[in-house]
Design a protein around this motif. Structure first.
Motif, mmCIF file in Angstrom:
data_model
loop_
_atom_site.group_PDB
_atom_site.id
_atom_site.type_symbol
_atom_site.label_atom_id
_atom_site.label_comp_id
_atom_site.label_asym_id
_atom_site.label_seq_id
_atom_site.Cartn_x
_atom_site.Cartn_y
_atom_site.Cartn_z
ATOM 1 N N VAL A 186 0.833 -1.192 0.000
ATOM 2 C CA VAL A 186 0.000 0.000 0.000
ATOM 3 C C VAL A 186 0.872 1.248 0.000
ATOM 4 O O VAL A 186 1.863 1.330 0.726
ATOM 5 C CB VAL A 186 -0.930 -0.016 1.240
ATOM 6 N N GLY A 187 0.516 2.213 -0.851
ATOM 7 C CA GLY A 187 1.212 3.489 -0.900
ATOM 8 C C GLY A 187 1.088 4.231 0.421
ATOM 9 O O GLY A 187 0.176 3.968 1.222
ATOM 10 N N ALA A 188 1.984 5.172 0.661
ATOM 11 C CA ALA A 188 2.061 5.875 1.946
ATOM 12 C C ALA A 188 0.755 6.568 2.325
ATOM 13 O O ALA A 188 0.254 6.415 3.443
ATOM 14 C CB ALA A 188 3.204 6.881 1.917
ATOM 15 N N ARG A 189 0.174 7.345 1.423
ATOM 16 C CA ARG A 189 -1.054 8.085 1.733
ATOM 17 C C ARG A 189 -2.241 7.129 1.869
ATOM 18 O O ARG A 189 -3.085 7.288 2.748
ATOM 19 C CB ARG A 189 -1.316 9.146 0.671
ATOM 20 N N ALA A 190 -2.303 6.115 1.007
ATOM 21 C CA ALA A 190 -3.386 5.133 1.083
ATOM 22 C C ALA A 190 -3.346 4.386 2.412
ATOM 23 O O ALA A 190 -4.382 4.161 3.036
ATOM 24 C CB ALA A 190 -3.304 4.149 -0.080
ATOM 25 N N ALA A 191 -2.152 4.023 2.875
ATOM 26 C CA ALA A 191 -2.021 3.317 4.154
ATOM 27 C C ALA A 191 -2.529 4.177 5.297
ATOM 28 O O ALA A 191 -3.229 3.694 6.195
ATOM 29 C CB ALA A 191 -0.565 2.920 4.383
ATOM 30 N N LYS A 192 -2.202 5.460 5.245
ATOM 31 C CA LYS A 192 -2.644 6.370 6.304
ATOM 32 C C LYS A 192 -4.160 6.548 6.273
ATOM 33 O O LYS A 192 -4.824 6.490 7.311
ATOM 34 C CB LYS A 192 -1.944 7.712 6.157
ATOM 35 N N LEU A 193 -4.730 6.755 5.078
ATOM 36 C CA LEU A 193 -6.181 6.960 4.951
ATOM 37 C C LEU A 193 -6.971 5.723 5.354
ATOM 38 O O LEU A 193 -8.040 5.832 5.950
ATOM 39 C CB LEU A 193 -6.532 7.358 3.520
ATOM 40 N N LEU A 194 -6.442 4.546 5.003
ATOM 41 C CA LEU A 194 -7.138 3.304 5.318
ATOM 42 C C LEU A 194 -6.811 2.793 6.717
ATOM 43 O O LEU A 194 -7.473 1.887 7.218
ATOM 44 C CB LEU A 194 -6.783 2.223 4.286
ATOM 45 N N GLY A 195 -5.762 3.343 7.319
ATOM 46 C CA GLY A 195 -5.363 2.909 8.650
ATOM 47 C C GLY A 195 -4.817 1.497 8.669
ATOM 48 O O GLY A 195 -5.115 0.725 9.580
ATOM 49 N N VAL A 196 -4.033 1.143 7.643
ATOM 50 C CA VAL A 196 -3.501 -0.219 7.542
ATOM 51 C C VAL A 196 -1.983 -0.218 7.464
ATOM 52 O O VAL A 196 -1.359 0.775 7.087
ATOM 53 C CB VAL A 196 -4.070 -0.976 6.321
ATOM 54 N N GLY A 197 -1.423 -1.352 7.800
ATOM 55 C CA GLY A 197 0.009 -1.582 7.716
ATOM 56 C C GLY A 197 0.255 -3.068 7.536
ATOM 57 O O GLY A 197 -0.698 -3.858 7.431
ATOM 58 N N PRO A 198 1.513 -3.479 7.506
ATOM 59 C CA PRO A 198 1.831 -4.900 7.335
ATOM 60 C C PRO A 198 1.098 -5.769 8.366
ATOM 61 O O PRO A 198 1.057 -5.449 9.551
ATOM 62 C CB PRO A 198 3.345 -4.951 7.537
ATOM 63 N N GLY A 199 0.484 -6.830 7.855
ATOM 64 C CA GLY A 199 -0.272 -7.745 8.700
ATOM 65 C C GLY A 199 -1.764 -7.489 8.695
ATOM 66 O O GLY A 199 -2.552 -8.367 9.062
ATOM 67 N N ASP A 200 -2.187 -6.295 8.265
ATOM 68 C CA ASP A 200 -3.616 -5.975 8.173
ATOM 69 C C ASP A 200 -4.173 -6.490 6.847
ATOM 70 O O ASP A 200 -3.424 -6.913 5.974
ATOM 71 C CB ASP A 200 -3.838 -4.461 8.257
ATOM 72 N N SER A 201 -5.480 -6.428 6.712
ATOM 73 C CA SER A 201 -6.144 -6.822 5.467
ATOM 74 C C SER A 201 -6.947 -5.660 4.916
ATOM 75 O O SER A 201 -7.427 -4.814 5.669
ATOM 76 C CB SER A 201 -7.099 -7.996 5.711
ATOM 77 N N VAL A 202 -7.086 -5.642 3.607
ATOM 78 C CA VAL A 202 -7.986 -4.706 2.935
ATOM 79 C C VAL A 202 -8.927 -5.532 2.067
ATOM 80 O O VAL A 202 -8.565 -6.610 1.600
ATOM 81 C CB VAL A 202 -7.237 -3.653 2.083
ATOM 82 N N ILE A 203 -10.133 -5.031 1.895
ATOM 83 C CA ILE A 203 -11.129 -5.714 1.077
ATOM 84 C C ILE A 203 -11.519 -4.794 -0.062
ATOM 85 O O ILE A 203 -11.848 -3.630 0.164
ATOM 86 C CB ILE A 203 -12.378 -6.078 1.904
ATOM 87 N N THR A 204 -11.473 -5.321 -1.271
ATOM 88 C CA THR A 204 -11.893 -4.532 -2.418
ATOM 89 C C THR A 204 -13.407 -4.467 -2.435
ATOM 90 O O THR A 204 -14.082 -5.440 -2.109
ATOM 91 C CB THR A 204 -11.399 -5.148 -3.738
ATOM 92 N N ALA A 205 -13.947 -3.328 -2.777
ATOM 93 C CA ALA A 205 -15.388 -3.111 -2.943
ATOM 94 C C ALA A 205 -16.229 -3.781 -1.865
ATOM 95 O O ALA A 205 -17.053 -4.632 -2.151
ATOM 96 C CB ALA A 205 -15.831 -3.564 -4.326
ATOM 97 N N PRO A 206 -16.038 -3.412 -0.594
ATOM 98 C CA PRO A 206 -16.822 -4.060 0.460
ATOM 99 C C PRO A 206 -18.319 -3.813 0.342
ATOM 100 O O PRO A 206 -19.107 -4.524 0.954
ATOM 101 C CB PRO A 206 -16.267 -3.441 1.742
ATOM 102 N N SER A 207 -18.725 -2.848 -0.473
ATOM 103 C CA SER A 207 -20.156 -2.577 -0.640
ATOM 104 C C SER A 207 -20.867 -3.737 -1.324
ATOM 105 O O SER A 207 -22.086 -3.860 -1.221
ATOM 106 C CB SER A 207 -20.363 -1.290 -1.430
ATOM 107 N N THR A 208 -20.137 -4.605 -2.025
ATOM 108 C CA THR A 208 -20.755 -5.751 -2.691
ATOM 109 C C THR A 208 -20.533 -7.049 -1.922
ATOM 110 O O THR A 208 -20.774 -8.127 -2.446
ATOM 111 C CB THR A 208 -20.205 -5.915 -4.123
ATOM 112 N N LEU A 209 -20.086 -6.949 -0.675
ATOM 113 C CA LEU A 209 -19.731 -8.131 0.109
ATOM 114 C C LEU A 209 -20.864 -9.145 0.185
ATOM 115 O O LEU A 209 -20.641 -10.340 0.104
ATOM 116 C CB LEU A 209 -19.301 -7.704 1.513
ATOM 117 N N PHE A 210 -22.099 -8.687 0.329
ATOM 118 C CA PHE A 210 -23.229 -9.600 0.490
ATOM 119 C C PHE A 210 -24.149 -9.623 -0.732
ATOM 120 O O PHE A 210 -25.277 -10.101 -0.650
ATOM 121 C CB PHE A 210 -24.018 -9.229 1.746
ATOM 122 N N ASP A 211 -23.669 -9.131 -1.864
ATOM 123 C CA ASP A 211 -24.444 -9.109 -3.101
ATOM 124 C C ASP A 211 -24.175 -10.401 -3.859
ATOM 125 O O ASP A 211 -23.167 -10.538 -4.544
ATOM 126 C CB ASP A 211 -24.056 -7.895 -3.943
#
Length: 92
Positions: A39-64
């Protein structure tokens, strides 16, 4: 929408991480397998993630059930700030 945050983050291919791009991994490591991302520096800060964390693409469709399924990716590294659009990228 990426990881539950309404931020404009784009996905780039990991090949951009080496060579002339001059991007440095600040924390964590380089990609080694499927389902990993850096993850890029600004994206990591905005998403609040770092090594060991997970990100989910398009979570709005998680239950679709009729839509595309999101992908859970493990963050294995974060980039040092580069003052470029790469700071907003998630590399896969």
């Amino acid at each position: 929408m990426f990881g539950g945050s309404a931020v404009a983050i784009w996905v780039a291919l990991a090949g951009a991480l080496g060579g002339a791009a001059g991007l440095e991994i600040e924390g964590g490591r380089m990609l080694a397998g499927l389902g990993e991302c850096i993850v890029g520096a600004r994206a990591a800060k905005l998403l609040g993630v770092g090594p060991g964390d997970s990100v989910i693409t398009a979570p709005s469709t998680l239950f679709d059930l009729a839509g595309e399924y999101p992908l859970r990716m493990t963050v294995v590294g974060t980039l040092a700030p580069s003052q470029s659009p790469d700071d907003d990228a998630v590399f896969v």
